[in-house]
Design an enzyme around this catalytic site. Structure first.
Site, short mmCIF file in Angstrom:
data_model
loop_
_atom_site.label_atom_id
_atom_site.label_comp_id
_atom_site.label_asym_id
_atom_site.label_seq_id
_atom_site.Cartn_x
_atom_site.Cartn_y
_atom_site.Cartn_z
N ILE A 66 0.64 -9.20 1.28
CA ILE A 66 -0.01 -8.77 2.60
C ILE A 66 -0.12 -9.76 3.82
O ILE A 66 -1.38 -10.36 3.43
CB ILE A 66 -0.13 -7.28 2.43
CG1 ILE A 66 -0.52 -6.30 3.67
CG2 ILE A 66 -1.75 -7.56 2.03
CD1 ILE A 66 -1.03 -5.10 3.51
N GLY A 121 0.59 -8.58 -2.99
CA GLY A 121 1.30 -7.29 -2.67
C GLY A 121 2.74 -7.81 -3.06
O GLY A 121 3.80 -7.15 -3.01
N ASP A 124 3.33 -6.10 -6.26
CA ASP A 124 3.69 -5.24 -6.35
C ASP A 124 5.14 -4.73 -5.40
O ASP A 124 5.98 -4.26 -6.67
CB ASP A 124 3.19 -4.23 -5.22
CG ASP A 124 1.48 -4.45 -5.63
OD1 ASP A 124 1.61 -3.10 -5.99
OD2 ASP A 124 0.90 -5.03 -4.61
N GLU A 144 -5.50 -8.84 -5.39
CA GLU A 144 -6.57 -7.36 -4.85
C GLU A 144 -7.73 -6.90 -5.02
O GLU A 144 -8.86 -7.48 -4.75
CB GLU A 144 -5.89 -6.51 -5.49
CG GLU A 144 -4.76 -6.00 -4.23
CD GLU A 144 -3.28 -6.73 -4.92
OE1 GLU A 144 -2.22 -6.65 -4.37
OE2 GLU A 144 -3.31 -7.22 -5.70
N ASP A 152 -2.97 -1.55 -5.01
CA ASP A 152 -2.25 0.03 -4.99
C ASP A 152 -0.87 0.44 -4.13
O ASP A 152 -0.47 1.53 -3.69
CB ASP A 152 -3.34 0.79 -3.66
CG ASP A 152 -3.33 0.32 -2.58
OD1 ASP A 152 -2.64 -0.98 -1.66
OD2 ASP A 152 -4.08 0.44 -1.57
#
Length: 270
Positions: A66, A121, A124, A144, A152
């Site tokens: 991210i 991210g 993810d 993270e 998340d």
């Protein structure tokens, strides 16, 4: 296909190649990335010509995760009221989750080709793909934990089914970096290639093999495998019986059987 800020998208030979295209920013995931990926995968889902997806990153790295400037922008929206801040943050998190749910829920198989950094991210994102392949220089990290938060956007929910509970806990608690061979040994990636060029060639070869199969059969197979993540065996058997009661009437079955008996390559409609 539209022009995108964060992606290049091409469709050729029934393969949709979705490439994160911010190499100057290590393919970090900015605001455009999160909205465009939903639009792209909806288009893929709706386009019968697209039978399989290859997801890659332009340049030396797959993605550094991210964009921190985007996180700073969210922080600037927070006010003094805890309740309203919580409501805002929850809404933002659910929006980000929807972006990778679009990848996971795509009816077409999604193959990730990973070179260089695959951090935060980006983990993810690849966890939402069907299969993952890496170049020898790939470096993975669930980062993270090092910025003081729990992942998340899907890593902690999807990876236990891919690499197992204990290994996920080790990687998530420590945030340590691990390479392509370890990723292969724990089942995160299916195969390791010597460099980025051979990685993309190899993944495209697998994609072409899948694209040559009956799209009805491929979609049904993905649906059944995904269904079994959250259901018992008897539920899954009941579901596939109902599914195939319709799908076995497809002309693809006759085409495949005739080609097999005549030792010829079948040609399926989109």
């Amino acid at each position: 296909m539209s022009q995108y800020q964060a992606f290049n998208v091409e469709l050729a030979d029934n393969i949709a190649h979705v490439q994160i295209n911010r190499p100057e920013k290590i393919n970090s995931m900015n605001a455009a990335f999160w909205s465009e990926i939903i639009e792209i995968f909806q288009w893929i889902d709706d386009t019968d010509e697209a039978r399989v997806v290859v997801l890659s990153g332009a340049g030396k790295h797959f993605s550094s995760g991210i964009d921190l400037m985007m996180l700073a922008g969210v922080a600037n929206e927070l006010g003094k009221d805890v309740g309203r801040n919580a409501r805002l943050l929850r809404r933002k998190i659910l929006q980000l989750q929807a972006s990778f749910n679009a990848v996971d829920n795509c009816r077409k198989p999604v193959l990730a080709a990973i070179q260089g950094y695959c951090l935060g991210g980006a983990i993810d994102l690849i966890a939402a793909c069907d299969m993952r392949y890496a170049a020898e220089d790939a470096q993975f990290s669930i980062k993270e934990i090092d910025i003081g938060m729990a992942a998340d956007v899907g890593t902690l929910q999807r990876l236990p089914r891919i690499i197992g509970d204990g290994m996920l806990r080790e990687l998530a608690y420590t945030g340590r970096t691990f390479g392509a061979e370890e990723a292969r040994s724990i089942g995160l990636v299916n195969r390791v290639y010597s460099d980025a060029a051979s990685l993309l060639d190899g993944v495209m070869g697998i994609a072409r093999e899948i694209a040559a199969k009956s799209p009805i059969a491929v979609t049904g197979t993905k649906e059944m495998i995904s269904y079994m993540r959250d259901h018992r065996i008897d539920d899954g058997l009941e579901y596939v019986a109902t599914w195939n009661a319709a799908m076995l009437q497809s002309t693809d079955l006759r085409v495949a059987m005739a080609a097999h008996m005549s030792k010829q390559k079948p040609e399926f409609l989109d």
